[in-house]
Design an enzyme around this catalytic site. Structure first.
Site, PDB file in Angstrom:
ATOM      1  CG  ASP A  49       3.950  43.528 102.262  1.00 50.20           C
ATOM      2  OD1 ASP A  49       3.156  44.433 102.580  1.00 50.20           O
ATOM      3  OD2 ASP A  49       3.643  42.596 101.481  1.00 50.20           O
ATOM      4  CE  LYS A  79      -0.191  42.846 101.295  1.00 47.50           C
ATOM      5  NZ  LYS A  79       0.964  42.066 101.781  1.00 47.50           N
TER       6      LYS A  79
END
Length: 312
Positions: A49, A79
């Site tokens: 992540d 992101k």
């Protein structure tokens, strides 16, 4: 004692199976992160992540290559940052992340925050919130799915009102909501709502506050020293940290423990399935103790988490 086996993956609406334990990369220096990612993958992690604002997407991608494991067997989440919310900037930002990561597609791309800003915050005193609806940004993220650049899209750090607004004004529903969650911030009512609408939750900061910069907002004892957590660590022969990581998986979340230390990276994979009695013991031992650590409302100039009941 028979210990139940926790799930290893969650199936998203697209049909893709996301590993429930991922290596978190926030605040990891690039050189250390490349080694950490390679080591994590070699010892069994299949979910990494990252985020544009972490400034280490290139290092993350290099770690994947160094691991020697096929790209198709690794789940990569990253992101979109606040200063790329303009619709014309979203796909450019996606392609930039792909270039840094050295990948042809992103498994899961999250809108990091609902608020748009006009600058990459190298200077936290010079940030302006822009009037760009996150619903418009989302439509541009949907186009990235259409273009084959991204397989799944989701959100992070949304309030219930923001979630509802987006949920009711989108073509592709969010697949995942990544949010802060630990025994001091269980957000039970909000979690129940996610289950009702079919939105999977990924928990970050499962150990509570491990960040010295948050100490000024922390008057509670470390969760890892909680008597119930310590008792469960002894029961299962694992560390208190693993009790807390396992708690999230046992409650249906995926989870992102964070470390660049090889031994801790390996230790964090020791997940057990807590019983309802185990979970209740932690809930009872932390009742009335509540804290939200990752709240940058004052820095950004946008009130996050409005209407969420952090006391439940």
């Amino acid at each position: 004692m028979t210990i139940a086996t926790p799930p290893s993956h969650v199936t998203l609406p697209s049909g893709d199976r996301m590993p429930v334990v991922g290596l978190g990369c926030w605040q990891s220096e690039p050189e250390a992160l490349t080694k950490a990612v390679a080591h994590a993958i070699k010892v069994g992690y299949r979910h990494i992540d990252g985020a544009t604002i972490y400034g280490n997407e290139k290092a993350l991608g290099e770690g994947i290559k160094l691991s020697g494991v096929d790209r198709k067997d690794i789940w990569v989440t990253t992101k979109l940052w606040n200063d790329d919310h303009r619709q014309e900037d979203v796909m450019k930002a996606c392609r930039r992340s792909l270039e840094l990561l050295g990948l042809e597609y992103i498994d899961l791309w999250l809108m990091h925050y609902p608020a748009a800003t006009d600058t990459n915050p190298g200077d936290y005193n010079d940030i302006n919130v822009l009037d760009i609806p996150y619903t418009d940004t989302w439509k541009a993220m949907e186009e990235c799915v259409d273009a084959g650049l991204v397989r799944n899209i989701g959100i992070s750090n949304y309030s219930k009102t923001e979630l509802d607004n987006l949920w009711n004004d989108c073509r592709i529903k969010p697949a995942v909501h990544q949010l802060e969650r630990h025994p001091y911030l269980p957000q039970n009512a909000f979690m129940k709502y996610h289950k009702e609408i079919g939105l999977h939750v990924t928990a970050y900061s499962p150990l509570g506050n491990t960040n010295p910069s948050f100490n000024d907002r922390d008057s509670l004892p470390p969760i890892q020293k909680n008597t119930a957590v310590v008792a469960l660590a002894e029961k299962y022969g694992i560390s208190p940290a693993n009790v807390l990581i396992s708690l999230q998986v046992s409650q249906g979340c995926s989870v992102l423990p964070k470390s660049v230390t090889p031994s801790r990276i390996e230790e964090n994979l020791k997940i057990v399935q807590h019983t309802e009695e185990d979970i209740k013991s932690i809930e009872d031992a932390t009742k009335g103790q509540r804290a939200r650590y990752c709240d940058f409302s004052d820095i950004i100039g946008y009130k996050y988490y409005v209407g969420l009941d952090d006391s439940d």
